[in-house]
Design a protein around this motif. Structure first.
Motif, PDB file in Angstrom:
ATOM      1  N   PRO A 324       0.948  -1.465   0.075  1.00 42.14           N
ATOM      2  CA  PRO A 324      -0.016   0.024   0.335  1.00 42.14           C
ATOM      3  C   PRO A 324       1.036   1.442   0.152  1.00 42.14           C
ATOM      4  CG  PRO A 324      -0.624  -1.778   1.666  1.00 42.14           C
ATOM      5  CD  PRO A 324       0.442  -2.219   1.436  1.00 42.14           C
ATOM      6  N   ASP A 325       2.314   1.360   0.916  1.00 44.02           N
ATOM      7  CA  ASP A 325       2.677   2.285   0.288  1.00 44.02           C
ATOM      8  C   ASP A 325       3.767   3.027  -0.905  1.00 44.02           C
ATOM      9  OD1 ASP A 325       1.828   2.988   3.511  1.00 44.02           O
ATOM     10  OD2 ASP A 325       3.640   1.738   3.883  1.00 44.02           O
ATOM     11  N   TYR A 326       4.086   2.058  -1.410  1.00 43.37           N
ATOM     12  CA  TYR A 326       4.826   2.317  -2.604  1.00 43.37           C
ATOM     13  C   TYR A 326       4.362   1.386  -4.181  1.00 43.37           C
ATOM     14  CZ  TYR A 326       8.579   1.948   1.701  1.00 43.37           C
ATOM     15  OH  TYR A 326       8.923   2.918   2.671  1.00 43.37           O
ATOM     16  N   GLY A 327       3.235   0.999  -3.707  1.00 41.81           N
ATOM     17  CA  GLY A 327       2.408   0.632  -5.129  1.00 41.81           C
ATOM     18  C   GLY A 327       2.914  -1.045  -5.556  1.00 41.81           C
ATOM     19  N   ALA A 328       3.034  -0.817  -6.560  1.00 40.10           N
ATOM     20  CA  ALA A 328       3.669  -1.820  -7.770  1.00 40.10           C
ATOM     21  C   ALA A 328       4.390  -1.491  -8.030  1.00 40.10           C
ATOM     22  CB  ALA A 328       2.636  -2.135  -9.319  1.00 40.10           C
ATOM     23  N   VAL A 329       6.422  -2.741  -7.831  1.00 40.91           N
ATOM     24  CA  VAL A 329       7.310  -1.954  -8.382  1.00 40.91           C
ATOM     25  C   VAL A 329       7.840  -3.383  -9.133  1.00 40.91           C
ATOM     26  CG1 VAL A 329       9.521  -1.796  -7.626  1.00 40.91           C
ATOM     27  CG2 VAL A 329       7.629   0.147  -6.602  1.00 40.91           C
ATOM     28  N   ILE A 330       8.326  -3.076  -9.955  1.00 38.53           N
ATOM     29  CA  ILE A 330       8.567  -4.427 -10.342  1.00 38.53           C
ATOM     30  C   ILE A 330      10.920  -4.631  -9.871  1.00 38.53           C
ATOM     31  CG2 ILE A 330       9.986  -5.423 -12.877  1.00 38.53           C
ATOM     32  CD1 ILE A 330       8.199  -3.846 -13.983  1.00 38.53           C
ATOM     33  N   VAL A 331      10.993  -5.804  -9.524  1.00 35.44           N
ATOM     34  CA  VAL A 331      12.111  -5.867  -9.464  1.00 35.44           C
ATOM     35  C   VAL A 331      12.859  -7.198  -9.713  1.00 35.44           C
ATOM     36  CG1 VAL A 331      13.748  -6.661  -7.185  1.00 35.44           C
ATOM     37  CG2 VAL A 331      11.111  -5.921  -6.722  1.00 35.44           C
ATOM     38  N   ARG A 332      14.045  -7.323 -10.429  1.00 30.62           N
ATOM     39  CA  ARG A 332      13.744  -8.828 -11.610  1.00 30.62           C
ATOM     40  C   ARG A 332      15.696  -8.640 -11.389  1.00 30.62           C
ATOM     41  NH1 ARG A 332      12.208  -5.841 -17.532  1.00 30.62           N
ATOM     42  NH2 ARG A 332      12.982  -8.724 -17.946  1.00 30.62           N
ATOM     43  N   GLY A 333      16.386  -9.875 -12.215  1.00 33.08           N
ATOM     44  CA  GLY A 333      17.582  -9.553 -12.402  1.00 33.08           C
ATOM     45  C   GLY A 333      18.277  -9.695 -11.499  1.00 33.08           C
ATOM     46  N   ALA A 334      19.332  -9.055 -11.410  1.00 40.13           N
ATOM     47  CA  ALA A 334      20.343  -8.836 -10.640  1.00 40.13           C
ATOM     48  C   ALA A 334      19.413  -8.562  -9.201  1.00 40.13           C
ATOM     49  CB  ALA A 334      22.211  -7.992 -10.973  1.00 40.13           C
ATOM     50  N   MET A 335      19.279  -7.243  -9.165  1.00 38.58           N
ATOM     51  CA  MET A 335      18.590  -6.957  -8.122  1.00 38.58           C
ATOM     52  C   MET A 335      18.000  -7.709  -7.507  1.00 38.58           C
ATOM     53  SD  MET A 335      19.270  -3.664  -7.977  1.00 38.58           S
ATOM     54  CE  MET A 335      20.896  -4.011  -8.602  1.00 38.58           C
TER      55      MET A 335
END
Length: 713
Positions: A324-335
């Motif tokens: 709820p605080d940051y919404g939808a975020v993509i995390v991929r690869g090295a991260m």
């Protein structure tokens, strides 16, 4: 003769009767055959009568035949009969009918219509009914276990192991789901099937060996139905269906629901995506973007008070994580690899705050508890807090190439080397340059005393047939850029003063400089071009030379536009150079004409002893108007000026991209941050100024608003 006529008439009459018969058949036959409710009623009545009619188990009818789903039904005192043309008419009653209708029946469930009459199963005291859905469901009832649905891979495995008379016995519970694994318990054990791995497990475990060669058909619609059931069915978060399944790519499938979507591919199976996770997914291309199809349904992200996460099929193992605080975020690869290594959302770094950015070789992503940076050249991680980096030594990064791809679809990327990124900014800058150029052209034409206030109108002598002309007022060769001049074409926008160009062109001068408004010398004075050889207002002594200041025989119309407050007073020489000249002007007793010009030594025809006119005694008019300070951005019309306290360099660049070495640093003279994704800008002192990430910097708030941005904070 008469006989032949009679035969013809008789033949014509027969043809007429035949045609009428055909027409009647065509008109009547559809009515006779297209009566599905009649066919349904007849079939349902036949089935009811076969059970014994009023004295049979169904009892007397309770109402007429009615449509339901894609077929028909009729109610009876102790049950119902359902009908479609493909399944025929079959009845249900008691607990099996209750189970069927509790799941939505033929209209709102994915079970289909019954394909057999309800009847006894192989187990003692059991009753069952099979249905028409592609995964062959069966509703099975016993007095001890009640009614349960067995379908798809579980039903195929149950049959392979002997069904209700085999070692597993009868179903004791309905199916349950754990991601891609579906499980069902029976009175003698249980069966599980992993739809992603395509493998069975059993309890007792040794039964799985008998299922190793069992082939389960991969039906896309059945897979979508299973995913919907796993998400709670019609009462779950997806809600009711919104249309039929549709194709995606070569072998994918999707189906829309009121509150989300299900995506299917043979490699990933069917998975549910809803809410802001779905919105983020589709914003980067959905299943046809670089994330690929989802490989899991949404699941709890483990962060209080609420979080959701979905995984996707791309090689660099991307996830979309929502809070709820940051919404939808993509995390991929090295991260994603490093984040998972450090405990994911429940670890020290916490939930992702924003999509990753790339600056040269460095990929960075912020989390609620710190940040991760990965250098794609050195293959090393750095972190905030710094002590976390030691845990990432030697970590293998999945999808290395995908991780290094320009993050154009991943939000606020700062990679100056991304071709897509810079192409996008060019599209944003071009309209600004065009506006500045048009403003400059309008002002320059008005200051030269053009005969028409409209920049694009034809000259007076072309008004009658202006549509037929290919306006060629501009000289044929005005340098590298006919709009901005060769200097702007090479160096970008900037101001050019009279000191950078000769005030009076010398013989043979090749015009290459620019006047104040960005026009080349040859374009600054339209009447000096050889293209105006037929202009009745231009003296034709030397039509081929653009270096000779022309003498006008008729004054140009007056202009009523107001000069900016910062204008410098023109010199006498400049005023004389700008004043249209006449022929044979009368002089006063002081040897001056009515305009105060010296006419001594001229005869009555206005010529001197050498036969030259008054123009030979005067300096040639300069090409440019007098130089004065002008705000090219705020002076927007003939009488309009917007006062602004901000200092703006005339015709200077009004915006600035993030600095390559430090994207968060404020460029000199450009303190206004702007974000193209939200359409907001922030001025120093705004509440969110320090936290806001700038995708573009503006010199003033006015320029930011002119470009469509709204003040944030």
């Amino acid at each position: 003769m008469t006989r032949q006529l009679m035969l013809r008439r008789r033949g014509f009459g027969r043809w007429t009767v035949g045609l009428l018969g055909v027409a009647t058949a065509l008109l009547v036959s559809p009515v006779a055959t297209a009566q599905p409710d009649v066919d349904a009623g007849n079939a349902i009545t036949a089935t009811w009568q076969a059970t014994g009619g009023d004295t049979g188990p169904l009892g007397p009818p309770s109402g007429d035949v009615y449509p339901i789903g894609s077929g028909f039904a009729q109610n009876f005192a102790s049950g119902k009969v359902f009908f479609t043309a493909s399944t025929g008419a079959h009845f249900m009653q008691g607990a099996i009918l209750d189970k069927y209708e509790s799941l939505g029946g033929p209209a709102d469930s994915d079970l289909g219509f019954p394909t057999i009459d309800e009847g006894p199963g192989r187990a003692p005291n059991s009753v069952n009914s099979t249905l028409s859905a592609p995964d062959n469901p069966v509703i099975f009832w016993t007095p001890d276990t009640g009614a349960h649905v067995v379908r798809g891979p579980i039903n195929a495995a149950w049959d392979k192991l002997g069904g209700s008379s085999g070692v597993l016995g009868v179903p004791a519970e309905d199916e349950t789901y754990d991601g891609p694994v579906v499980t069902q318990k029976f009175t003698g054990g249980q069966i599980s099937y992993d739809s992603r791995a395509k493998t069975f497990t059993t309890d007792p475990a040794d039964l799985a060996g008998q299922l190793s060669d069992l082939s389960v058909p991969d039906d896309p619609v059945a897979a979508i139905n299973a995913a919907r059931r796993a998400a709670g069915g019609p009462l779950g978060p997806l809600g009711a269906s919104d249309g039929e399944p549709y194709k995606i790519g070569s072998d994918g499938l999707g189906q829309n629901f009121v509150n989300g979507k299900i995506f299917y591919s043979p490699a990933t199976g069917a998975n549910v995506v809803t809410g802001q996770v779905l919105a983020k997914y589709e914003s980067v291309g959905g299943p046809e973007g670089d994330l690929g199809f989802p490989i899991s349904g949404e699941k709890d992200g483990g962060v209080a008070p609420a979080s959701r996460m979905s995984s996707f099929a791309a090689a660099d193992k991307p996830v979309i994580f929502w809070t709820p605080d940051y919404g939808a975020v993509i995390v991929r690869g090295a991260m994603n690899a490093a984040w998972e290594k450090l405990g994911g959302a429940t670890g020290e770094l916490g939930a992702p705050v924003d999509d990753q950015t790339q600056n040269g070789d460095a990929i960075t992503q912020k989390f609620s508890g710190g940040a991760i940076t990965y250098d794609t050249a050195s293959k090393r991680f750095s972190t905030e807090p710094a002590n976390l980096a030691s845990q990432l030594a030697g970590l293998e990064v999945p999808g290395q190439q995908a991780a290094q791809a320009p993050p154009s679809a991943q939000g606020r990327a700062a990679d100056s080397g991304s071709g897509t990124h810079w192409a996008w900014w060019l599209l944003a800058i071009i309209p600004v340059l065009l506006v500045l150029a048009v403003v400059g052209l309008v002002v320059a034409r008005r200051r030269r005393g053009d005969r028409d206030d409209d920049l694009f109108a034809a000259p007076p002598y072309q008004q009658e047939d202006h549509d037929a002309h290919d306006y060629d007022h501009e000289p044929a060769d005005v340098g590298e850029d006919a709009l901005f001049g060769d200097r702007y074409a090479r160096e970008g926008l900037g101001s050019v003063t009279s000191a950078e160009r000769p005030s009076t062109p010398a013989e043979g001068h090749e015009p290459s400089g620019l006047d104040l408004w960005g026009l080349s010398d040859s374009a600054a004075d339209l009447s000096a071009s050889g293209d105006h050889a037929d202009d009745p207002f231009v003296e034709q002594d030397d039509p081929d030379s653009i270096n000779t200041a022309p003498t006008r025989v008729q004054s140009a119309p007056e202009h009523d536009f107001a000069q900016p407050d910062t204008a410098e007073e023109s010199t006498a020489e400049e005023l004389a150079a700008e004043e249209p000249m006449g022929e044979g002007l009368p002089s006063d007793e002081d040897g001056l004409d009515s305009d105060g010009r010296d006419t001594d030594g001229l005869d009555s025809d206005g010529l001197d002893s050498d036969g030259e006119g008054i123009t030979s005694a005067l300096p040639a008019a300069p090409f440019a108007a007098p130089v004065f300070e002008r705000d090219a951005v705020l002076d927007t019309g003939r009488h309009a000026r917007i006062d602004d306290d901000d200092d703006i360099v005339p015709m200077g660049t009004a915006l600035h991209l993030p600095l390559d070495d430090d994207p968060d640093a404020i460029p000199d003279g450009y303190p206004i941050k702007a974000d193209t994704r939200s359409g907001l800008y922030w001025a120093p002192g705004s509440a969110d100024y320090d936290e806001a990430r700038a995708e573009i910097w503006f010199a003033t708030e006015e320029i930011a608003r002119t470009n469509g941005f709204v003040r944030g904070g």
